[in-house]
Write a protein that holds these residues in place. Structure first.
Motif, short mmCIF file in Angstrom:
data_model
loop_
_atom_site.label_atom_id
_atom_site.label_comp_id
_atom_site.label_asym_id
_atom_site.label_seq_id
_atom_site.Cartn_x
_atom_site.Cartn_y
_atom_site.Cartn_z
N ALA A 142 0.84 -1.19 0.00
CA ALA A 142 0.00 0.00 0.00
C ALA A 142 0.88 1.25 0.00
CB ALA A 142 -0.92 0.01 1.22
N ALA A 143 0.35 2.33 -0.58
CA ALA A 143 1.06 3.60 -0.58
C ALA A 143 1.19 4.11 0.85
CB ALA A 143 0.32 4.62 -1.44
N LYS A 144 2.38 4.57 1.22
CA LYS A 144 2.62 5.00 2.59
C LYS A 144 2.14 6.43 2.84
CE LYS A 144 4.47 1.12 3.73
NZ LYS A 144 3.74 0.19 4.60
N ALA A 145 2.21 7.29 1.84
CA ALA A 145 1.78 8.67 2.01
C ALA A 145 1.09 9.13 0.74
CB ALA A 145 2.98 9.56 2.33
N PRO A 146 -0.13 8.68 0.50
CA PRO A 146 -0.79 8.98 -0.76
C PRO A 146 -1.12 10.46 -0.91
CG PRO A 146 -2.32 8.01 0.78
CD PRO A 146 -0.97 7.91 1.41
N GLU A 147 -1.05 10.96 -2.13
CA GLU A 147 -1.50 12.30 -2.42
C GLU A 147 -3.02 12.29 -2.41
OE1 GLU A 147 0.23 15.01 -2.82
OE2 GLU A 147 2.20 14.08 -2.65
N PHE A 148 -3.62 13.32 -1.85
CA PHE A 148 -5.07 13.34 -1.76
C PHE A 148 -5.73 13.66 -3.11
CE2 PHE A 148 -4.86 14.26 3.02
CZ PHE A 148 -5.12 12.93 3.31
N VAL A 149 -5.04 14.39 -3.97
CA VAL A 149 -5.59 14.73 -5.28
C VAL A 149 -4.86 13.92 -6.34
CG1 VAL A 149 -6.02 16.57 -6.96
CG2 VAL A 149 -6.14 17.06 -4.50
N PRO A 150 -5.57 13.12 -7.14
CA PRO A 150 -4.91 12.31 -8.17
C PRO A 150 -4.21 13.19 -9.19
CG PRO A 150 -7.18 11.57 -7.79
CD PRO A 150 -7.02 12.88 -7.07
N ASP A 151 -3.29 12.59 -9.94
CA ASP A 151 -2.59 13.33 -10.98
C ASP A 151 -3.56 13.67 -12.12
OD1 ASP A 151 -2.47 11.20 -13.18
OD2 ASP A 151 -1.53 10.15 -11.50
N PRO A 152 -3.20 14.63 -12.98
CA PRO A 152 -4.12 15.07 -14.04
C PRO A 152 -4.61 13.95 -14.94
CG PRO A 152 -2.32 16.64 -13.81
CD PRO A 152 -1.98 15.47 -12.93
N GLU A 153 -3.76 13.01 -15.28
CA GLU A 153 -4.17 11.92 -16.15
C GLU A 153 -5.25 11.06 -15.48
OE1 GLU A 153 -2.25 8.07 -18.54
OE2 GLU A 153 -0.96 9.44 -17.41
N THR A 154 -5.06 10.79 -14.20
CA THR A 154 -6.04 10.00 -13.47
C THR A 154 -7.35 10.76 -13.31
OG1 THR A 154 -4.29 8.86 -12.24
CG2 THR A 154 -6.50 8.76 -11.32
N ARG A 155 -7.26 12.06 -13.10
CA ARG A 155 -8.48 12.86 -12.99
C ARG A 155 -9.28 12.82 -14.28
NH1 ARG A 155 -6.27 18.49 -10.84
NH2 ARG A 155 -4.21 17.52 -10.89
N THR A 156 -8.58 12.90 -15.40
CA THR A 156 -9.26 12.81 -16.70
C THR A 156 -9.93 11.46 -16.86
OG1 THR A 156 -7.70 14.36 -17.71
CG2 THR A 156 -8.94 12.91 -19.20
N TRP A 157 -9.20 10.40 -16.49
CA TRP A 157 -9.76 9.05 -16.58
C TRP A 157 -10.99 8.89 -15.70
CZ3 TRP A 157 -10.11 5.41 -12.58
CH2 TRP A 157 -10.59 4.16 -12.98
N LEU A 158 -10.94 9.43 -14.50
CA LEU A 158 -12.06 9.31 -13.58
C LEU A 158 -13.30 10.04 -14.13
CD1 LEU A 158 -10.21 9.78 -10.19
CD2 LEU A 158 -11.53 7.76 -10.85
N ALA A 159 -13.09 11.23 -14.70
CA ALA A 159 -14.21 11.99 -15.24
C ALA A 159 -14.85 11.26 -16.42
CB ALA A 159 -13.75 13.38 -15.66
N ARG A 160 -14.02 10.74 -17.31
CA ARG A 160 -14.55 10.02 -18.47
C ARG A 160 -15.24 8.72 -18.03
NH1 ARG A 160 -9.30 10.61 -22.56
NH2 ARG A 160 -9.64 12.82 -23.09
N SER A 161 -14.65 8.04 -17.08
CA SER A 161 -15.22 6.78 -16.62
C SER A 161 -16.54 7.02 -15.90
CB SER A 161 -14.23 6.05 -15.70
OG SER A 161 -13.04 5.72 -16.39
N LEU A 162 -16.59 8.06 -15.06
CA LEU A 162 -17.82 8.38 -14.36
C LEU A 162 -18.92 8.73 -15.35
CD1 LEU A 162 -19.19 8.78 -11.59
CD2 LEU A 162 -18.46 11.17 -11.68
N ALA A 163 -18.58 9.48 -16.40
CA ALA A 163 -19.56 9.84 -17.42
C ALA A 163 -20.10 8.59 -18.11
CB ALA A 163 -18.94 10.79 -18.44
#
Length: 263
Positions: A8-29
């Motif tokens: 598991a990630a030891k110190a995850p960033e709370f905001v995903p990187d731009p590429e992941t954000r784009t993927w999440l938006a498209r996938s949610l749509a």
């Protein structure tokens, strides 16, 4: 895919990187388009009878499942709850698994039009895991009852799609709360559940960002949407809420219809 334990990630960033954000938006749509009307309502866990405490046995869980189904437009879908079979067999006789059951404490199986939700008893020891698992499976069922799959939906990992479906149906708070575990693979409450082999479709940052997108498209304020989120999850959600770009939000299918069932 999020894995708990040593990997598991030891110190995850709370905001995903731009590429992941784009993927999440498209996938949610894609998920919202597949689900149709049930995903276009302003449904949210904290604005429903689902606010009550997590169940502690199969009878209480069945009651919660029925209430949740009414809340998300699955009131006519019958689900049988069952403990694992002899020898802890995960698959009930004659049923086929939907998706990937590995690393799950709840999972759905189908036999024709019949649905069975197999419940591992240890899930009752960790309320946030129970609700997160239940949300995912109700999301999975929501996708399953709509048989025509779009190319966009087919490209999404099945477990991630199930959790995105749960988020869009109004169960995202449960998904986000269930996505977070401490570094030592413990729920934090001395529950005794071994979480080293547990798996989720979305990491905490991914679930929080998808939840933020869903809150925006439903016209919810950050404060209203964050109700019932646990401390770390609330922090992640607030950062993701602020990071959502207006053009991305505008491109998502809006949800402005008032749900029939309210608190």
């Amino acid at each position: 895919m999020l894995q708990f334990g040593e990997r598991a990630a030891k110190a995850p960033e709370f905001v995903p990187d731009p590429e992941t954000r784009t993927w999440l938006a498209r996938s949610l749509a894609a998920v919202v388009a597949h689900l149709g009307p049930p995903a276009r309502k302003q449904q949210w866990v904290s604005d429903s009878p689902l606010k009550k405490a997590a169940p502690r046995d199969l009878d209480a869980l069945f009651e919660l499942v029925c209430v949740a189904q009414e809340h998300i437009g699955q009131g006519d879908v019958e689900i049988t709850l069952a403990p694992p079979g002899a020898g802890s067999a995960a698959v009930p006789p004659g049923f086929k698994v939907l998706g990937d059951p590995s690393g799950h404490l709840l999972h759905t199986f189908a036999r024709g039009s019949e649905l069975a939700l197999v419940v591992m008893p240890q899930v009752f020891r960790a309320p946030s895991l129970l609700l997160g698992n239940l949300a995912r499976e109700l999301g999975r069922i929501g996708l399953w009852i709509q048989p025509t799959t779009s190319p966009a939906l087919a490209e999404i990992d099945g477990e991630a799609a199930a959790e995105l479906a749960a988020i869009s149906l109004g169960l995202g708070v449960w998904v986000a709360n269930g996505a977070y575990m401490f570094e030592n693979a413990c729920c934090g409450g001395g529950c005794g559940v071994d979480l080293r082999n547990m798996r989720a479709g979305l990491s905490l940052p991914e679930a929080s960002y998808a939840l933020a997108l869903d809150a925006h498209r439903k016209g919810l304020s950050r404060r209203a949407a964050a109700k019932q989120l646990e401390t770390t999850q609330e922090t992640a959600f607030k950062k993701c809420f602020e990071a959502c770009a207006s053009d991305v939000i505008a491109a998502l299918p809006p949800a402005r219809e008032r749900p029939a069932l309210r608190a």
